[in-house]
Design an enzyme around this catalytic site. Sequence first.
Site, mmCIF file in Angstrom:
data_model
loop_
_atom_site.group_PDB
_atom_site.id
_atom_site.type_symbol
_atom_site.label_atom_id
_atom_site.label_comp_id
_atom_site.label_asym_id
_atom_site.label_seq_id
_atom_site.Cartn_x
_atom_site.Cartn_y
_atom_site.Cartn_z
ATOM 1 N N TYR A 187 75.993 42.139 48.939
ATOM 2 C CA TYR A 187 74.805 41.861 49.749
ATOM 3 C C TYR A 187 73.639 42.629 49.145
ATOM 4 O O TYR A 187 73.722 43.850 48.970
ATOM 5 C CB TYR A 187 74.996 42.290 51.214
ATOM 6 C CG TYR A 187 73.719 42.111 52.000
ATOM 7 C CD1 TYR A 187 73.336 40.857 52.465
ATOM 8 C CD2 TYR A 187 72.857 43.188 52.223
ATOM 9 C CE1 TYR A 187 72.137 40.672 53.129
ATOM 10 C CE2 TYR A 187 71.657 43.006 52.896
ATOM 11 C CZ TYR A 187 71.300 41.749 53.346
ATOM 12 O OH TYR A 187 70.105 41.578 53.994
ATOM 13 N N ASP A 245 72.303 49.148 43.474
ATOM 14 C CA ASP A 245 71.636 48.970 44.766
ATOM 15 C C ASP A 245 72.244 49.984 45.730
ATOM 16 O O ASP A 245 73.315 49.755 46.290
ATOM 17 C CB ASP A 245 71.847 47.525 45.241
ATOM 18 C CG ASP A 245 71.248 47.281 46.623
ATOM 19 O OD1 ASP A 245 70.824 48.254 47.276
ATOM 20 O OD2 ASP A 245 71.221 46.105 47.050
ATOM 21 N N TYR A 302 69.094 36.864 62.571
ATOM 22 C CA TYR A 302 70.496 36.404 62.496
ATOM 23 C C TYR A 302 70.994 35.952 63.863
ATOM 24 O O TYR A 302 72.076 36.333 64.295
ATOM 25 C CB TYR A 302 71.418 37.529 62.015
ATOM 26 C CG TYR A 302 70.961 38.258 60.780
ATOM 27 C CD1 TYR A 302 70.941 37.612 59.545
ATOM 28 C CD2 TYR A 302 70.564 39.585 60.844
ATOM 29 C CE1 TYR A 302 70.535 38.282 58.398
ATOM 30 C CE2 TYR A 302 70.156 40.257 59.707
ATOM 31 C CZ TYR A 302 70.145 39.604 58.482
ATOM 32 O OH TYR A 302 69.747 40.277 57.368
ATOM 33 N N LYS A 358 66.525 51.982 53.262
ATOM 34 C CA LYS A 358 67.179 52.392 54.503
ATOM 35 C C LYS A 358 66.902 53.843 54.912
ATOM 36 O O LYS A 358 65.878 54.096 55.519
ATOM 37 C CB LYS A 358 68.668 52.064 54.426
ATOM 38 C CG LYS A 358 68.891 50.540 54.490
ATOM 39 C CD LYS A 358 70.284 50.138 54.939
ATOM 40 C CE LYS A 358 70.320 48.694 55.407
ATOM 41 N NZ LYS A 358 70.532 47.713 54.358
#
Length: 422
Positions: free
Chosen positions: A137, A231, A9, A265
């Site tokens: 996202y 998610d 990014y 994560k």
Amino acid sequence: MKNHVWQPYCQMKTAPPPMKIVATEGCHLIGASGQRWIDGMASWWSACHGYNHPHVREAVTEQLARMPHVMFGGITHEPAERLATRLAALAPGDLNHVFFSDSGSVAVEVAMKMAIGHWRRRDRPGRTRFLAFHNAYHGDTTGAMSLCDPQRSMHARYSDAITQQFHVPLPRDESFEEELNRVLSEHADSIAGVFVEPLVQGAGGMRFHDVETLRRIRDACRRHDVLLIADEIATGFQRTGKMFAVDHTAEDEHPVVPDILCLGKALTAGTMSMAVTIARTHVFDSFYDDDPGAALMHGPTFMANPLACSAANASLDLFETTSYDIDRLESVLRERLSVLRELDHVADVRCLGAVGVVQFRDPPKMQRVQEELVQRGVWLRPFGDCLYTTPPLCIGEDSLHQICDAMIDATHATLPSGIQLR
Ligand SMILES: *Cc1c(COP(=O)(O)O)cnc(C)c1O
């Protein structure tokens, strides 16, 4: 620097060089000359127990000596079996079937393939598309990217190259609930499932919604007989105060149990890349057949890597033996950051569990904000119009105050010119 390393990014031409870190310890990042920064990001939500935890290190070191990796096709091993059994026990309802992959985005891709395959096996082969919400996202790979908010993500830059999905506002109230139901009923033949980040939308805008919204989404999925896919790659493992965000409905008469759950994560306590897609039994059963062609066709090379599994098992040990006071973290964040509401250029301050967010109306230059933070010994990475913290769950109260001090000071130090305290 010759740009051999292409940063994420990042406009490589104009961005300042990244900060070089040589070691980690507890809640700290350590620079080359020994400078220390409190990591208010927990390395993108992942280092939940802090860095270099001895229990995780011992487990991984032992596993490294015994068996760092074997292929998972036709082979199994104890670290994976143990982890799958434990995750199935932790996840609500009959979320019992654990598919391993190597990153959150891939876990989302696997969930998409599971949902499409599920409907194919149930004579609804046209159901190949998905509905997701504004500000969502779900990852960076092309399938996952198609689920991201079409405006507030890179989705827009690739929209002519990715699958077109359906995006609607979260059903925060009845009129938005109607819109969700309308799209689901109009496209009943093509929608396989609904993706949601329960309670906290992460990288698409750090927005929160309440438990009632989650129940409405579940009800709509039931009404239209589509799969609910949660998610929880960011929200999983106590980030919102419960083991999983959907557990905030655990006391309901009918708790929200998604058909498919994605985790990543913090799964390996911030040590190694691994994610899982967990299916309920009725989804698993769609693939469970004498027909080899009905199998789920997926299998990353490093699937169920034993080192990553051992880290994840060690992390679950720590969740069993440590009780984090997430309510306390939330109340400190809330009490300290709320002063920023007084500033005209601050649009909102919100906190949930171990997540604290300052959203700007008229964002100052985020690069400047970050420099101010780093000078104050705190590592945060603001993005879009948000400055936020997702600290390690084990963070001490002093360090948490230091993060808040830095967020407050940096917000003041970077007031857009002409803006005064209200
Ligand atoms: C980070 C994230 C992903 C992607 O995970 P990666 O491991 O970066 O591929 C997907 N969904 C959510 C909600 C996330 O926060």
